[in-house]
Scaffold this motif. Structure first.
Motif: not given
Length: 184
Positions: A25-30, A53, A19, A33-34, A17
């Motif tokens: 998509q290089d965001k911790t929340s994403i 992350n 990005p 989610s992944m 997971s």
């Protein structure tokens, strides 16, 4: 601890997971989610890059995390957890498994030192290998898990075709399809 972690991973896919760096998509929340979506899909564990992350994913899942830190270093082509301070950061982030570049390329620290640091922290060492020789050496040095993430990083076509890994375990389906390796 080791047997329990390895049992969770046995016969399961590990989902990376990660990005693209500085991508949308290089965001911790994403990343979280992944990882959660991968678990819903039935994976045995996730591979996460970066201490921020790793910490965030650790708070949200109970499956094993393979932690890495990617570094672009001057004078070295190794990129996956090349520094001892990277190992410390991953340990402090809570990953149960720490992956490192186990190729025979020039590096700032010997792989034996990296493995020793991982083992002293009671974590599992995952050797990212490019060929069978890398894997054999990693086993001799004490790696707990062998990964083929770096299969296609060798400059030698012989290493890629005749790596001994059998194409990462992927087989071509009748009528097309197929599999491959990856890098990270």
């Amino acid at each position: 601890m080791k047997k329990n972690i390895l049992k969770k991973l046995k016969n399961k896919i590990i989902v990376s997971s990660q990005p693209n760096e500085d991508g949308p998509q290089d965001k911790t929340s994403i990343v979280v989610s992944m990882a959660e979506a991968a678990i819903i899909g039935g994976c045995g564990g996730v591979r996460i890059e970066g201490e921020k992350n790793i910490r965030a994913v650790k708070k949200n899942i109970s499956l094993p995390i393979i932690g890495i830190i990617k570094n672009d270093l001057d004078n070295y082509k190794v990129r996956i957890t090349p520094l001892l301070k990277d190992v410390d950061k991953i340990i402090n982030s809570g990953a149960e498994i720490i992956a490192y570049d186990a190729t025979n390329r020039k590096r700032p620290f010997p792989t034996k030192e990296i493995i020793l640091k991982i083992k002293k922290a009671n974590r599992l060492a995952m050797a990212d290998c490019s060929n069978l020789d890398d894997a054999k050496n990693a086993i001799l040095e004490g790696a707990d898990i062998i990964g083929t993430c770096l299969l296609y990083t060798s400059p030698s076509p012989r290493d890629q075709r005749g790596s001994g890994f059998g194409g990462c375990g992927c087989k071509k389906k009748k009528g097309g399809g197929g599999g491959g390796g990856g890098g990270g």
